[in-house]
Design a protein around this motif. Structure first.
Motif, PDB file in Angstrom:
ATOM      1  N   VAL A 330       0.854  -1.185   0.000  1.00 57.39           N
ATOM      2  CA  VAL A 330       0.000   0.000   0.000  1.00 57.39           C
ATOM      3  C   VAL A 330       0.891   1.237   0.000  1.00 57.39           C
ATOM      4  O   VAL A 330       2.117   1.138  -0.009  1.00 57.39           O
ATOM      5  CB  VAL A 330      -0.956  -0.018   1.213  1.00 57.39           C
ATOM      6  CG1 VAL A 330      -1.868  -1.240   1.155  1.00 57.39           C
ATOM      7  CG2 VAL A 330      -0.189   0.023   2.527  1.00 57.39           C
ATOM      8  N   GLY A 331       0.277   2.413   0.021  1.00 52.64           N
ATOM      9  CA  GLY A 331       1.023   3.652  -0.166  1.00 52.64           C
ATOM     10  C   GLY A 331       1.797   4.114   1.053  1.00 52.64           C
ATOM     11  O   GLY A 331       1.524   5.193   1.588  1.00 52.64           O
ATOM     12  N   ILE A 332       2.760   3.330   1.482  1.00 48.16           N
ATOM     13  CA  ILE A 332       3.631   3.663   2.605  1.00 48.16           C
ATOM     14  C   ILE A 332       5.080   3.542   2.146  1.00 48.16           C
ATOM     15  O   ILE A 332       5.470   2.511   1.592  1.00 48.16           O
ATOM     16  CB  ILE A 332       3.382   2.731   3.806  1.00 48.16           C
ATOM     17  CG1 ILE A 332       1.991   2.976   4.399  1.00 48.16           C
ATOM     18  CG2 ILE A 332       4.462   2.913   4.879  1.00 48.16           C
ATOM     19  CD1 ILE A 332       1.614   2.033   5.511  1.00 48.16           C
ATOM     20  N   VAL A 333       5.858   4.592   2.360  1.00 45.74           N
ATOM     21  CA  VAL A 333       7.286   4.592   2.029  1.00 45.74           C
ATOM     22  C   VAL A 333       8.039   5.000   3.285  1.00 45.74           C
ATOM     23  O   VAL A 333       7.876   6.113   3.785  1.00 45.74           O
ATOM     24  CB  VAL A 333       7.597   5.568   0.878  1.00 45.74           C
ATOM     25  CG1 VAL A 333       9.100   5.609   0.612  1.00 45.74           C
ATOM     26  CG2 VAL A 333       6.829   5.176  -0.381  1.00 45.74           C
ATOM     27  N   THR A 334       8.841   4.085   3.812  1.00 49.76           N
ATOM     28  CA  THR A 334       9.589   4.344   5.042  1.00 49.76           C
ATOM     29  C   THR A 334      11.078   4.304   4.728  1.00 49.76           C
ATOM     30  O   THR A 334      11.544   3.416   4.014  1.00 49.76           O
ATOM     31  CB  THR A 334       9.220   3.316   6.120  1.00 49.76           C
ATOM     32  OG1 THR A 334       7.815   3.375   6.340  1.00 49.76           O
ATOM     33  CG2 THR A 334       9.940   3.609   7.425  1.00 49.76           C
ATOM     34  N   LEU A 335      11.818   5.267   5.273  1.00 49.06           N
ATOM     35  CA  LEU A 335      13.197   5.453   4.847  1.00 49.06           C
ATOM     36  C   LEU A 335      14.072   6.010   5.954  1.00 49.06           C
ATOM     37  O   LEU A 335      13.570   6.514   6.964  1.00 49.06           O
ATOM     38  CB  LEU A 335      13.237   6.412   3.651  1.00 49.06           C
ATOM     39  CG  LEU A 335      12.698   7.826   3.928  1.00 49.06           C
ATOM     40  CD1 LEU A 335      13.663   8.885   3.420  1.00 49.06           C
ATOM     41  CD2 LEU A 335      11.325   8.014   3.302  1.00 49.06           C
ATOM     42  N   THR A 336      15.346   5.907   5.730  1.00 47.33           N
ATOM     43  CA  THR A 336      16.353   6.626   6.512  1.00 47.33           C
ATOM     44  C   THR A 336      17.209   7.428   5.545  1.00 47.33           C
ATOM     45  O   THR A 336      17.249   7.140   4.340  1.00 47.33           O
ATOM     46  CB  THR A 336      17.235   5.666   7.312  1.00 47.33           C
ATOM     47  OG1 THR A 336      17.931   4.788   6.400  1.00 47.33           O
ATOM     48  CG2 THR A 336      16.407   4.843   8.296  1.00 47.33           C
ATOM     49  N   VAL A 337      17.884   8.452   6.066  1.00 45.39           N
ATOM     50  CA  VAL A 337      18.784   9.279   5.257  1.00 45.39           C
ATOM     51  C   VAL A 337      20.118   9.344   5.987  1.00 45.39           C
ATOM     52  O   VAL A 337      20.175   9.761   7.155  1.00 45.39           O
ATOM     53  CB  VAL A 337      18.219  10.699   5.049  1.00 45.39           C
ATOM     54  CG1 VAL A 337      19.177  11.519   4.192  1.00 45.39           C
ATOM     55  CG2 VAL A 337      16.838  10.642   4.403  1.00 45.39           C
ATOM     56  N   ASP A 338      21.156   8.922   5.346  1.00 48.96           N
ATOM     57  CA  ASP A 338      22.488   8.920   5.964  1.00 48.96           C
ATOM     58  C   ASP A 338      22.840  10.314   6.486  1.00 48.96           C
ATOM     59  O   ASP A 338      22.702  11.316   5.772  1.00 48.96           O
ATOM     60  CB  ASP A 338      23.546   8.479   4.944  1.00 48.96           C
ATOM     61  CG  ASP A 338      23.417   7.008   4.565  1.00 48.96           C
ATOM     62  OD1 ASP A 338      22.652   6.287   5.232  1.00 48.96           O
ATOM     63  OD2 ASP A 338      24.075   6.601   3.578  1.00 48.96           O
ATOM     64  N   GLY A 339      23.281  10.355   7.748  1.00 47.83           N
ATOM     65  CA  GLY A 339      23.741  11.614   8.321  1.00 47.83           C
ATOM     66  C   GLY A 339      22.674  12.454   8.982  1.00 47.83           C
ATOM     67  O   GLY A 339      22.984  13.511   9.548  1.00 47.83           O
ATOM     68  N   PHE A 340      21.423  12.000   8.945  1.00 46.57           N
ATOM     69  CA  PHE A 340      20.328  12.771   9.540  1.00 46.57           C
ATOM     70  C   PHE A 340      19.464  11.869  10.415  1.00 46.57           C
ATOM     71  O   PHE A 340      19.068  10.779   9.988  1.00 46.57           O
ATOM     72  CB  PHE A 340      19.455  13.415   8.459  1.00 46.57           C
ATOM     73  CG  PHE A 340      20.148  14.458   7.640  1.00 46.57           C
ATOM     74  CD1 PHE A 340      20.211  15.777   8.073  1.00 46.57           C
ATOM     75  CD2 PHE A 340      20.760  14.117   6.440  1.00 46.57           C
ATOM     76  CE1 PHE A 340      20.850  16.745   7.312  1.00 46.57           C
ATOM     77  CE2 PHE A 340      21.400  15.072   5.674  1.00 46.57           C
ATOM     78  CZ  PHE A 340      21.456  16.397   6.115  1.00 46.57           C
ATOM     79  N   GLU A 341      19.163  12.340  11.620  1.00 43.81           N
ATOM     80  CA  GLU A 341      18.251  11.618  12.493  1.00 43.81           C
ATOM     81  C   GLU A 341      16.826  11.743  11.946  1.00 43.81           C
ATOM     82  O   GLU A 341      16.417  12.823  11.502  1.00 43.81           O
ATOM     83  CB  GLU A 341      18.304  12.182  13.911  1.00 43.81           C
ATOM     84  CG  GLU A 341      19.585  11.888  14.651  1.00 43.81           C
ATOM     85  CD  GLU A 341      19.705  10.403  14.985  1.00 43.81           C
ATOM     86  OE1 GLU A 341      18.658   9.758  15.229  1.00 43.81           O
ATOM     87  OE2 GLU A 341      20.844   9.895  14.974  1.00 43.81           O
TER      88      GLU A 341
END
Length: 439
Positions: A330-341
Motif C-alpha cells: 500500500v502507499g507507505i514509504v519508510t526510509l532513513t537518510v544517511d547523516g540525519f536523524e
C-alpha cells in the motif's frame, strides 16, 4: 452517483483539511501536505457532514422512547450493515463496535480458546494482546515464501486456535497473501485474524472470498476519526466468551446472584456506545464502497512509485523493506537518510515546508530491530494526496541533503524542535501538552 477520481485534485472524495494552511518557522504559511495518513487519516467530508446531520438527533440508544433516540438507535444499528457490506461479511460473522483496532484485538484475545501464532513483524496492537492463552512467535525469514513455510511448520507441528497477521505492514506497507494464509490456517485447524488497520483504507477486503475469520480496523485510519473501531468475526467464540466489559446493554437479565448475558455483538458492547463515532465509521464505509477501486488503487500506486523514484535520486536515502519477494504494498514509504536523524528530518519538513510525516519506531519495535534501524521516517499516501504533494516532499528532502536546513534544531527527550520555535502552538500561560491549539 458513484464518485470517480479527479486526476487533477487527486481525491476520489472530498477530504476535510485539504486546503489547510499551516505556519512556517521562517514566516508565512503553506498548504499542508499530509503524509501521515497511516497514523490517522483526515475525515472524509461525507463523514463530517453525516456527524453534523446527526448531532441534533443525538440521544440515548436502544431504550429511549423519544424520537431522537429512535433516530440514534437506527443510525447505530444500521451502521453494522454498512461495515458488513464494505467487507462482504459471511452470514455467521457479526460486527462489534470498539474504540479502535487495539481495542478490537484485545477483545478477541479474551475470546480465543487456545494458542495464537503471530509473526515478529506485527504492530504492537497485534502482538501484545495474545499472551492470555499463549502467544507463539514465528520469526520472519528473509523471503516471504520462507516465512510462509515457517508458519506452516509452526501450525502443523502443534495445534493453535488462531493465526493473527497484519494485512499490510504499518512500517513498510507490504501486503501479505491473506487468501493463501487463510487456507493454510484452516488446513491446520486454526482460524485467522487480520489486523486490517493499514490495509482497509487502501484495499477492498472481501471476507467471504478470502476466508478471513476475524478482522479488526479503526475508524481513525479509515477517514472517520471520531473514536470508533470494529471487530468483525465468527459469532461462536464471541458468544461463548465472557463479556469484554460487564455492564448495561450486555445483558438480558440481572439478578442479585448472577446475569444472563446477551449474544454478540451486544454481549461485548456494554455501556453507552459512541453513536457519533459509529455513524462516522458507517459514512466512511458507505463512501469507500462507492469509489471505483481500480482507479483509486492505480492512483495510489502511481504516486507511491513517483515518490520512490524521486527519493532514489537523493544520496543516502535508504528504504525499509521486509522481503525482497513481496509483490504488493500500500502507499507507505519508510526510509532513513544517511547523516540525519529521522526526528530531525520530520521536524525540518514540518517547520520549513509544511509537510507532515511520521518518525520513530511505529509501535513495531521487533520489526525495526529486525530491519537493523532504531528509528525511521514514514511517508504515507492517502485519498487527498496529490502529485504536487509528492514533488514537494522529494524536493524538501533533497534540499536538506544538499545544503542542510535553513533553521536550527535541537533534540530534547527524544523530540526534535526548531530553535527558536516561531509558530503559534499553545494558549498563553498554559502548560505544554494541556491546551488546545490557538489556530
Amino acid at each position: 452517483m458513484t464518485p470517480v477520481l479527479d486526476q487533477t485534485r487527486a481525491a476520489p472524495a472530498r477530504v476535510s483539511g485539504c486546503d489547510l494552511r499551516v505556519p512556517l518557522v521562517q514566516g508565512g504559511t503553506r498548504t499542508y501536505a499530509n503524509f501521515d495518513c497511516a497514523a490517522s487519516a483526515p475525515a472524509l467530508a461525507q463523514v463530517t457532514d453525516r456527524v453534523a446531520e446527526l448531532l441534533p438527533y443525538y440521544a440515548s440508544v436502544h431504550r429511549g422512547a423519544g424520537y431522537p433516540s429512535r433516530i440514534s438507535t437506527d443510525c447505530y444499528e444500521s451502521a453494522r450493515g454498512s461495515v458488513a457490506r464494505l467487507l462482504h461479511c459471511a452470514d455467521d460473522q457479526v460486527v462489534v463496535f470498539t474504540r479502535n483496532t487495539t481495542d478490537a484485538l484485545n477483545l478477541l484475545a479474551s475470546c480465543v480458546p487456545g494458542d495464537t501464532v503471530v509473526l515478529d513483524i506485527e504492530h504492537h496492537a497485534n502482538f501484545l494482546p495474545w499472551t492470555r492463552h499463549g502467544r507463539r512467535v514465528v520469526p520472519a525469514a528473509d523471503t516471504i515464501e520462507e516465512t510462509i513455510r515457517r508458519l506452516v511448520a509452526e501450525l502443523c507441528t502443534k495445534p493453535a486456535a488462531l493465526l493473527a497477521v497484519t494485512g499490510a505492514s504499518n512500517v513498510t506497507g507490504e501486503v501479505l497473501p491473506l487468501r493463501r494464509l487463510a487456507t493454510i490456517a484452516h488446513q491446520c485447524g486454526a482460524r485467522i485474524l487480520v489486523d486490517a488497520a493499514q490495509l482497509a483504507p487502501h484495499r477492498r477486503i472481501d471476507l467471504r472470498d478470502t476466508g478471513i475469520d476475524y478482522l479488526a480496523c479503526s475508524g481513525h485510519k479509515l477517514y472517520a476519526p471520531f473514536g470508533a473501531g470494529v471487530l468483525v468475526g465468527r459469532r461462536d467464540w464471541l458468544d461463548a466468551a465472557a463479556p469484554y466489559l460487564a455492564g448495561g446493554g450486555a445483558v438480558r437479565e440481572v439478578t442479585t446472584t448472577g446475569a444472563e448475558w446477551a449474544a454478540a455483538p451486544q454481549r461485548h458492547e456494554a455501556g453507552s456506545p459512541n453513536v457519533l463515532g459509529v455513524a462516522a465509521l458507517a459514512a466512511a464505509c458507505d463512501t469507500l464502497a462507492e469509489l471505483d477501486e481500480p482507479t483509486v488503487t492505480e492512483h495510489e500506486h502511481r504516486l507511491t512509485e513517483r515518490l520512490r523514484d524521486g527519493l532514489k535520486t537523493i544520496a543516502g536515502v535508504r528504504f525499509l523493506r521486509i522481503w525482497p519477494d513481496s509483490t504488493d504494498s500500500v502507499g507507505i514509504v519508510t526510509l532513513t537518510v544517511d547523516g540525519f536523524e529521522p526526528g530531525h528530518i520530520a521536524a525540518y519538513l514540518s517547520a520549513e515546508h509544511g509537510i507532515g510525516v511520521r518518525d520513530g519506531r511505529f509501535c513495531a519495535h521487533p520489526l525495526l530491530a529486525r530491519l537493523g534501524v532504531d528509528t525511521a521516517v514514514r511517508a504515507s499516501i492517502g485519498l487527498g494526496t496529490s502529485a504536487d504533494d509528492v514533488d514537494r516532499l522529494i524536493e524538501a528532502i533533497g534540499t536538506m541533503v544538499e545544503r542542510g536546513p535553513d533553521w536550527d534544531y535541537s533534540c530534547r527527550d527524544g523530540r526534535w524542535d526548531p530553535t527558536p520555535e516561531t509558530r503559534p502552538r499553545l494558549a498563553p500561560d498554559t502548560p505544554a501538552g494541556s491546551a488546545p491549539c490557538t489556530f
